[in-house]
Design an enzyme around this catalytic site. Structure first.
Site, short mmCIF file in Angstrom:
data_model
loop_
_atom_site.label_atom_id
_atom_site.label_comp_id
_atom_site.label_asym_id
_atom_site.label_seq_id
_atom_site.Cartn_x
_atom_site.Cartn_y
_atom_site.Cartn_z
N LYS A 121 0.85 -1.20 0.00
CA LYS A 121 0.00 0.00 0.00
C LYS A 121 0.88 1.24 0.00
O LYS A 121 0.63 2.19 -0.75
CB LYS A 121 -0.94 -0.01 1.22
N GLN A 145 -4.94 -1.37 9.50
CA GLN A 145 -4.83 -2.69 8.88
C GLN A 145 -5.45 -3.76 9.79
O GLN A 145 -5.15 -3.84 10.97
CB GLN A 145 -3.34 -3.00 8.62
N ASP A 179 -11.37 2.70 3.72
CA ASP A 179 -11.76 1.29 3.59
C ASP A 179 -13.26 1.14 3.35
O ASP A 179 -13.73 0.08 2.95
CB ASP A 179 -11.40 0.54 4.88
#
Ligand code: NAD
Length: 281
Positions: free
Chosen positions: A51, A95, A118
């Site tokens: 990422k 995460q 997200d």
């Protein structure tokens, strides 16, 4: 047709890089993505590294904050609140999975919904299911872009989604509804998955069982998107038996090289959108 997710993701990243350059000249600022990693989970470390690398490649400000696995929940929540108030941070991603002593729901709900790249915050989940503007979870978002590469107009198609997770199956269902598909959601208690699949023009498999979907489950000409990433003795495989299914389907994504690369590209896209929305306020 084998749907090339690597190529599609590279094309999207190159569009995003142009967009970031434009935003830089317009606002004299670039979108910023902050990723928080708690603990030492090996796959998570790889995802976070990828990422970060992709964010830098398209010109975003990228920051990774690492904490030990025994981090106090309060410290994490306070850091998120601080990032919520930091104008330089457009998107925040924590995460997953998190260590067991940290309440995932609390963490997700603490991220400002305008910075929730997200798309997991209840406000974004609600907006997506109401058909309003929202951050869209990256993997289903990537799946829908790949589908549109094969078929621009999905209206009236019968889609079967295998798996009902908050991460994949449920948001995928909302995106397919938005495209005017007729959607069947299937899961571990579904009685006859093969029969359900045989009726599908589109199958999205997001289960986590290697090669679950067989060639004789596929209607001729169907489009099959394989979200699964399963480690086996013979390497990474999807939830779809690629060799069998590719003989019957009109188009299918490979694993690796299908949905995976699109997920990160969509994360970058979401970060840029969060920045643009913040600027327009
Ligand atoms: P999950 O475990 O949260 O959900 C799995 C779903 O599959 C559940 O809803 C369950 O009801 C359903 N299921 C289980 N057994 C079934 C069966 N026999 N028949 C039908 N349905 C069944 O998983 P998830 O987080 O949604 O992930 C699914 C897969 O996608 C995993 O392999 C994961 O590694 C992969 N994944 C890939 C990406 C990517 O970027 N490509 C991103 C996230 C997850």
């Amino acid at each position: 047709m084998i749907i090339d997710g690597k190529k599609a993701a590279a094309e999207l990243r190159s569009e995003l890089k142009k967009k970031v350059d434009e935003l830089k000249s317009k606002y004299n600022a670039v979108p910023g993505l902050t990723v928080i990693l708690v603990g030492e989970d090996a796959p998570s470390k790889i995802y976070v590294r990828n990422k970060e690398k992709s964010a830098v490649e398209v010109g975003l400000n990228s920051e990774v904050i690492k904490y030990p696995a025994d981090l106090e929940e309060k410290v994490l929540l306070d850091k998120i609140r601080e990032l919520n108030n930091n104008e330089k941070v457009s998107g925040i991603l924590v995460q997953l999975p998190l260590p067991k002593h940290i309440n995932k729901r609390k963490v997700i709900e603490t991220i400002a919904h305008g910075k929730d790249v997200d798309g997991f915050h209840p406000m974004n989940v609600g907006n997506l299911s109401s058909g309003y503007d929202s951050s869209i979870p990256c993997t289903p978002f990537g799946c829908s872009l790949l589908l549109k590469q094969v078929e621009k107009n999905l209206s009236g198609k019968h889609a079967v989604v295998i798996g009902r997770s908050n991460l994949n199956g449920k948001p995928m269902t909302q995106l397919l509804l938005k495209e005017n598909c007729t959607v069947t959601i299937t899961h571990s208690r579904t009685k006859d998955l093969k029969t359900e699949c045989l009726r599908a023009d589109i199958i999205i498999a997001a289960v986590g069982i290697p090669k679950l979907v067989k060639g004789d489950w596929i209607k001729k000409g169907a489009i099959v998107i394989d979200v699964g990433i399963n480690k086996t003795d013979s390497g990474l495989v999807g939830d779809v038996d690629f060799d069998e299914v590719s003989k019957v389907a009109k188009a299918v994504t490979p694993v690796p090289g299908g949905v995976g690369p699109m997920t990160i590209a969509c994360l970058l896209n979401n970060t840029i959108e969060c920045f643009q929305k913040a600027q327009s306020k």
